[in-house]
Every structure is written in structure tokens, then in C-alpha cells.
Design a protein around this motif. Structure first.
Motif, PDB file in Angstrom:
ATOM      1  N   GLY A 145       0.817  -1.214   0.000  1.00  0.00           N
ATOM      2  CA  GLY A 145       0.000   0.000   0.000  1.00  0.00           C
ATOM      3  C   GLY A 145       0.848   1.260   0.000  1.00  0.00           C
ATOM      4  N   VAL A 146       1.856   1.273   0.884  1.00  0.00           N
ATOM      5  CA  VAL A 146       2.698   2.470   0.985  1.00  0.00           C
ATOM      6  C   VAL A 146       3.477   2.671  -0.313  1.00  0.00           C
ATOM      7  N   THR A 147       4.019   1.556  -0.831  1.00  0.00           N
ATOM      8  CA  THR A 147       4.789   1.661  -2.074  1.00  0.00           C
ATOM      9  C   THR A 147       3.907   2.163  -3.221  1.00  0.00           C
ATOM     10  N   SER A 148       2.703   1.595  -3.332  1.00  0.00           N
ATOM     11  CA  SER A 148       1.868   2.038  -4.454  1.00  0.00           C
ATOM     12  C   SER A 148       1.455   3.502  -4.272  1.00  0.00           C
ATOM     13  N   ALA A 149       1.232   3.929  -3.019  1.00  0.00           N
ATOM     14  CA  ALA A 149       0.877   5.331  -2.798  1.00  0.00           C
ATOM     15  C   ALA A 149       2.011   6.254  -3.235  1.00  0.00           C
ATOM     16  N   VAL A 150       3.252   5.852  -2.903  1.00  0.00           N
ATOM     17  CA  VAL A 150       4.396   6.691  -3.289  1.00  0.00           C
ATOM     18  C   VAL A 150       4.557   6.707  -4.815  1.00  0.00           C
ATOM     19  N   VAL A 151       4.477   5.505  -5.425  1.00  0.00           N
ATOM     20  CA  VAL A 151       4.686   5.432  -6.878  1.00  0.00           C
ATOM     21  C   VAL A 151       3.588   6.183  -7.632  1.00  0.00           C
ATOM     22  N   PHE A 152       2.331   5.896  -7.276  1.00  0.00           N
ATOM     23  CA  PHE A 152       1.224   6.566  -7.974  1.00  0.00           C
ATOM     24  C   PHE A 152       1.222   8.067  -7.673  1.00  0.00           C
ATOM     25  N   GLY A 153       1.584   8.401  -6.439  1.00  0.00           N
ATOM     26  CA  GLY A 153       1.650   9.818  -6.066  1.00  0.00           C
ATOM     27  C   GLY A 153       2.690  10.555  -6.889  1.00  0.00           C
ATOM     28  N   PHE A 154       3.824   9.914  -7.039  1.00  0.00           N
ATOM     29  CA  PHE A 154       4.901  10.511  -7.823  1.00  0.00           C
ATOM     30  C   PHE A 154       4.463  10.712  -9.274  1.00  0.00           C
ATOM     31  N   LEU A 155       3.867   9.642  -9.834  1.00  0.00           N
ATOM     32  CA  LEU A 155       3.445   9.719 -11.239  1.00  0.00           C
ATOM     33  C   LEU A 155       2.348  10.770 -11.434  1.00  0.00           C
ATOM     34  N   ALA A 156       1.370  10.765 -10.529  1.00  0.00           N
ATOM     35  CA  ALA A 156       0.266  11.723 -10.671  1.00  0.00           C
ATOM     36  C   ALA A 156       0.790  13.153 -10.569  1.00  0.00           C
ATOM     37  N   ALA A 157       1.756  13.366  -9.668  1.00  0.00           N
ATOM     38  CA  ALA A 157       2.293  14.714  -9.497  1.00  0.00           C
ATOM     39  C   ALA A 157       3.077  15.147 -10.729  1.00  0.00           C
ATOM     40  N   LEU A 158       3.679  14.163 -11.408  1.00  0.00           N
ATOM     41  CA  LEU A 158       4.442  14.524 -12.606  1.00  0.00           C
ATOM     42  C   LEU A 158       3.523  15.024 -13.717  1.00  0.00           C
ATOM     43  N   VAL A 159       2.361  14.380 -13.845  1.00  0.00           N
ATOM     44  CA  VAL A 159       1.495  14.739 -14.980  1.00  0.00           C
ATOM     45  C   VAL A 159       0.426  15.758 -14.619  1.00  0.00           C
ATOM     46  N   SER A 160       0.198  16.004 -13.307  1.00  0.00           N
ATOM     47  CA  SER A 160      -0.901  16.902 -12.945  1.00  0.00           C
ATOM     48  C   SER A 160      -0.465  17.877 -11.864  1.00  0.00           C
ATOM     49  N   GLY A 161      -1.227  18.930 -11.707  1.00  0.00           N
ATOM     50  CA  GLY A 161      -0.930  19.916 -10.672  1.00  0.00           C
ATOM     51  C   GLY A 161      -2.208  20.357  -9.995  1.00  0.00           C
ATOM     52  N   PRO A 162      -2.065  21.104  -8.877  1.00  0.00           N
ATOM     53  CA  PRO A 162      -3.262  21.547  -8.172  1.00  0.00           C
ATOM     54  C   PRO A 162      -4.037  22.583  -8.977  1.00  0.00           C
ATOM     55  N   ARG A 163      -5.319  22.510  -8.890  1.00  0.00           N
ATOM     56  CA  ARG A 163      -6.162  23.518  -9.537  1.00  0.00           C
ATOM     57  C   ARG A 163      -7.336  23.780  -8.617  1.00  0.00           C
ATOM     58  N   ARG A 164      -8.201  24.699  -9.049  1.00  0.00           N
ATOM     59  CA  ARG A 164      -9.318  25.031  -8.184  1.00  0.00           C
ATOM     60  C   ARG A 164     -10.606  24.699  -8.898  1.00  0.00           C
TER      61      ARG A 164
END
Lengths: 116, 153, 336
Positions: A97-116
């Protein structure tokens, strides 16, 4: 039948957390920590496994399931190795779980950013 | 402080407390129940799907968690999980998808300060407490149970 | 002898400076609000084409300052002092703008009350004969404030009814010893008032006592009442804070009634789900320099009292259990 119980038990845990948050004006982090610790204690008392059998994902998905998984991992390692298990067991079941959260988190952050 | 002034301030604080708009406990609980329940229901479907692929219970559980974390990450990346949180409160925060959201949202937020010092340092700013106290309580439970059952020799 | 003082603590300018030009710029969400038409520029996105929200905030303030200069047909070199502030640590936004302007700079911090501090100091500098033209500005940005004061933007957080939404926007104005435009005639500077409230989710209620303290002192010093003003504009007490503000004024013997408006309540409509209302240094700055000044030009307001309010806390002091000190500065603006 499991589907119904998963929905009801999972929903009930969340509703209880919400009530505590609203009643005591607590930030979510407090309630999440409380639930995790509760899961760990229930695991120690041998009560979480029956709940999992009964409610399936309704007990697996909420964050108390995370506390249970950490503790269950530690307990089985303690049984196998003795005191070393206290230090090796925490990520036995939760590592994925922790590993997938880090990996998916990293990938999602690479392709997306915060918006409103 | 002058006691009269202190009393005045206390009175004001009490008035604020009394006039504060109270959240609707029932409505919030119901929404948390529905959103949280729905996420768990989805988790059950995922679990049964993997169980059907002739996995053991433990394997299916692990893969289900990973899959839900993946879904939480996608929903966060698409910018919808915060809306779900606004609606469902604890219903969105308590499931593992909320854990995923807390990590992904922090990673997204702080990548501007760099991949190492930004994202790397701050990925667990929100999820950290759950990990820390999960591990500490697990450790403590393991210690107590290990002593009681005589696993430490 | 301080000859320009009136009562215990109000400044009465002997040659009140004019606001000869003002400019505003806001983000897309503010641009969908009830005051949309009053802003000079509405950006299409929050990031305004920049890589970081900090850069976007800096550009908002820079363009507001440039806009005010252009309207006054002046260049940065014609301005004697630039007084600016924002919400970010070390007030970087406004200092970065000062780097661009290349004129002597005084950085200000009074949280959401920053523009009030700027206008009062600017007017004092001009009336004191130390400058002919002073540029004042303030800005805030939803994303930069969220990440500094609260949580990552995409985190699942359920906001309370008292939470305010930081305005993405900036406002700047030029004060001058001569020219056309409304005049800043009086100022009552705020004391730091702290009634021991600790809830960072309800800053309006924490700030209301500071606003009431300054306003009551202003009324006493000048012998005026709410009836002497066409508008009393606070920024930003929002819904909950406004209620408490009315209550405190009532206790002191003043009925505000319909004279009072709050910038945080003006800038967003209830349908915009902005919680209790807007907040941030850019809120009152953009509402005052956009909407309210335009109303003055059109003769709808002749004499107004502006009362920007600020909560002077940091996330750190809140976590350490400190209460929230607050401030409010009162300014009287009359048609020129």
C-alpha cells in the motif's frame, strides 16, 4: 450479502468519524490517527479478523484496516522471529500500500498539478 | 489583565461559540456514510474481481488496496477528490483512497519546490501521522502480546 | 506639537492627498462574482500562465501597479515611494514587485489590513511633505495562501461554515499631493486587539473586536456617527465576523444598519461556495480600488469609512496554541 455489509460497515465507520470530527471540531488528522490506533488495538485483541470476515472491504478499506494490517504483520513476524519481528513486521502487509501510494503519487504529481 | 476586560473578552468568546453556525451533524454523517460506504462497496467489487482470479484472500486484499490507492491517485490527479472531500468529509478521508489523496495532493502541491526538497520532503506531510502512529501502536501491541504469549526468549 | 491629530488617536490630514489613479486585477473565480465588471482585468486562470502561484501573485501585483501608473500617465520614476505588502512569508510578492519598480520601497505586513496600513502611511508621508506621489499596493492568491496557511489545494478537506476563501487578486493606487480624485482625509490606526480566540477556521470573529475598537475610537475622536458616512466598508470580516462586529458596535452604542458592507461578502456571491466570504490582502484592495472607487466617481458615495482588518497569526503560533492577535485601520475617504 457481503456487498451490503461492506457498504453498511464501511459507511458506519466513516459516519462515526464524521460525528467525532464535528462534535469536537477536530482536524481530520486526529480522527485518522485515532482510527488507525483503534485498528491496531482491535488487531491485538484478535477482533479485527472477525470484522474483516464479516464486512470484507467495509473493514479493509477504512484507515483502521491500515492499523490492523501493520499490527497483524508485526504479530506474525514476532511469532516467527521473536523480538526482531517488532522491527520487521510493520510493512509486511502494508508495504504494498505504501509503495503504491508513493509510486502513484509521484506519477500523478508529474502529470498533474493543483487547480481550483 | 484587568478583570473587567478579561470578563468582557470571555463573554465575547462565549457569544462567538453560541452564534457559530453549527454544521448539520445528521446531514454530514449521512453524507459521510454514503460516500464512505460507496467507496467500500467499490472496494468489495474490486476484491471479488481479484479473488475470482484464483488469488488467496491475503493476496486479493493487498491488490485491492493497491487498486484503490491507484483510483484515489487518479481522482486526485483529475482534481475531483477534493470535491468528494468537501461533500463527504470523513467519508472521503477515512477510506484508503483518502490516504492516497493526502499523499498525491501533497506531492502535486510541493513539486514546484523541486523533486527532492519539495515533493520528496513533503509527500507525507498529511499522511505522516497515520504512518507514525500506526507503526507505534502496532509496535506496542506486538510488544505487549509478544511478552504475554512468551514469544521473546 | 502634533498639530494634525484629532482626539486621542485620529490623524486629520491638513492637505489630504488624492487617490489620482487605481487599478485592480483578479482571478477567474472573483471574475465570476457580483463585482466582475468593476475590475480592470480578470485573468483566465489562477496561475495566469505562470509556473507557480507565487509567480502569478507577483505578476498580479505588478500589473495592478503598472495599471495605476498607466492610468495616471506616470512612470515608476515619478513615484517617490512604493508601499506594498501581501500575505506570504517575508512579503516576497510585494518585494519582488519593488525590485521591478526600482523606487524606494517600504514593505508592509498587516495581513488582510495591509492596504489600510499602506494608505494611511502613504497619506502621512505626503501630508508631511516628504513626497508628492506614493504608490500603494497589496495582493493575495488562493493557492499561495492555502499552501502557506492551510493544506494542499487538492486535499480532501470539508470546510466549515466560518472558513473564508482567499481572494486571488491585487489592487494598487497612487496617492498624490495634487490632482483629481477622492481624498484620504482622516486615519485612525489600529491597536493589536486579541480577545483570546484561537480558531483559525473563524478569523472573522477573531478580527471583529479589532475592527470595533478602531471604529469606536474613530467615532469618539471625530465626534461622528455611522450616519455621517455613506458607507462603512470592512475587509474581511465575512459573514460570521460581520455579525459579531454589529453586535460589538451595538454594545458601544452605535447602530450600523445598512451602512456597513464587507468586502469579503461583496466579492463572492453565495452561489459560489466561498464559505463565509472572501479574505486576503487582495480582497479589500481589489474591492476598494475597483467597485467602491467607481461608485465614488459616479457620485453614489461622497464620504466613506474604510476599515481593513487583519489577523496577525501564523500557522506555527496557532499550532502552539496561541490566540489570534488582530488589527484594523480606519480611513476616511471623501470625494475630491
Amino acid at each position: 450479502m457481503t456487498y451490503l455489509w461492506a457498504f453498511l460497515i464501511g459507511g458506519a465507520i466513516c459516519a462515526l468519524a464524521q460525528l467525532i470530527m464535528d462534535l469536537f471540531k477536530l482536524p481530520p488528522a486526529y480522527v485518522l490517527v485515532g482510527l488507525t490506533v483503534t485498528g491496531a488495538i482491535l488487531a491485538g485483541l484478535g477482533l479485527y479478523q472477525p470484522l474483516l470476515q464479516f464486512a470484507g472491504a467495509g473493514a479493509l478499506i477504512p484507515v483502521c484496516g491500515f492499523g490492523n494490517a501493520i499490527t497483524t504483520g508485526i504479530l506474525s513476524e514476532v511469532k516467527r522471529l521473536g523480538w526482531e519481528g517488532l522491527f520487521t513486521g510493520a510493512f509486511e502487509l502494508t508495504g504494498l500500500g505504501v509503495t503504491s501510494a508513493v509510486v502513484f503519487g509521484f506519477l500523478a504529481a508529474l502529470v498533474s498539478g493543483p487547480r481550483r | 489583565m484587568d478583570p473587567k476586560e478579561a470578563a468582557k473578552q470571555k463573554e465575547y468568546r462565549d457569544l462567538v461559540k453560541a452564534m457559530e453556525p453549527r454544521p448539520s451533524f445528521l446531514r454530514n454523517m449521512l453524507l459521510a456514510f454514503l460516500v464512505g460506504g460507496a467507496i467500500c462497496l467499490l472496494g468489495q467489487f474490486v476484491f471479488d474481481f481479484f479473488k475470482g482470479l484464483e488469488r488467496t484472500e491475503a493476496e486479493a486484499s493487498a491488490i485491492t488496496l493497491a487498486a484503490m490507492i491507484f483510483l484515489g491517485a487518479i481522482a486526485t490527479g483529475l482534481g475531483v477528490y477534493d470535491e468528494l472531500g468537501e461533500l463527504g468529509g470523513a467519508g472521503a478521508a477515512v477510506p484508503i483512497t483518502g490516504f492516497s489523496n493526502s499523499i498525491v495532493s501533497a506531492a502535486m502541491e510541493f513539486k514546484r519546490e523541486g523533486l527532492i526538497l519539495g515533493m520528496g520532503c513533503k509527500m507525507f506531510t498529511i499522511a505522516g501521522p497515520v504512518l507514525v502512529y500506526g507503526i507505534l501502536s502496532g509496535f506496542l501491541v506486538g510488544l505487549v502480546k509478544g511478552v504475554l504469549l512468551g514469544y521473546f526468549r | 506639537m502634533a498639530v494634525k491629530r484629532q482626539g486621542l488617536g485620529t490623524i486629520a490630514f491638513s492637505s489630504p492627498p488624492h487617490i489620482i489613479a487605481a487599478s485592480t486585477i483578479v482571478g477567474p473565480r472573483e471574475g465570476e462574482g457580483p463585482l466582475a465588471a468593476s475590475f480592470d482585468t480578470v485573468t483566465k486562470t489562477d496561475l495566469y500562465g505562470e509556473k507557480t502561484p507565487e509567480k502569478a501573485e507577483y505578476r498580479l501585483l505588478e500589473e495592478a501597479c503598472q495599471g495605476a501608473l498607466t492610468k495616471a500617465k506616470l512612470e515608476a520614476g515619478d513615484i517617490h515611494y512604493y508601499l506594498g505588502g501581501d500575505l506570504l512569508n517575508q512579503i516576497v510578492t510585494s518585494s519582488f514587485v519593488a525590485r521591478q519598480l526600482g523606487i524606494p520601497y517600504l514593505g508592509l505586513y498587516a495581513a488582510c489590513a495591509t492596504i489600510g496600513e499602506g494608505l494611511a502611511l502613504g497619506a502621512m508621508i505626503i501630508d508631511g511633505g516628504f513626497a508628492d506621489k506614493v504608490l500603494v499596493g497589496a495582493a493575495s492568491h488562493y493557492h499561495t495562501a492555502e499552501r502557506q496557511f492551510r493544506y494542499p489545494v487538492e486535499l480532501n478537506i470539508q470546510h466549515r461554515g466560518t472558513n473564508q476563501t482567499t481572494v486571488t487578486g491585487a489592487g494598487a493606487a497612487i496617492l498624490a499631493s495634487s490632482g483629481q480624485g477622492p481624498r484620504v482625509t482622516q486615519a485612525t490606526l489600529g491597536k493589536v486587539v486579541d480577545y483570546g480566540l484561537k480558531d483559525a477556521n473563524d478569523l472573522g470573529s477573531a478580527m471583529a473586536p479589532a475592527a470595533a475598537d478602531t471604529l469606536v475610537r474613530h467615532f469618539q475622536d471625530t465626534g461622528t456617527t455611522p450616519g455621517d458616512y455613506d458607507l462603512i466598508l470592512t475587509g474581511d470580516l465575512a459573514r460570521m465576523g460581520s455579525k459579531m462586529f454589529h453586535k460589538l458596535l451595538q454594545d458601544a452604542g452605535y447602530v450600523l444598519g445598512g451602512k456597513h458592507q464587507d468586502a469579503g461578502l461583496l466579492i463572492f456571491s453565495p452561489q459560489q461556495k466561498a464559505g463565509a466570504g472572501g479574505s486576503g490582502a487582495g480582497c479589500i484592495a481589489s474591492v476598494l480600488f475597483g467597485h467602491v472607487l467607481k461608485e465614488m466617481y459616479q457620485g453614489r458615495y461622497h464620504k466613506i469609512l474604510v476599515l481593513p482588518t487583519g489577523a496577525l497569526f501564523s500557522p506555527l503560533t496557532c499550532q502552539q496554541g496561541e490566540s489570534i492577535p488582530c488589527i484594523a485601520h480606519a480611513l476616511v475617504i471623501e470625494e475630491g
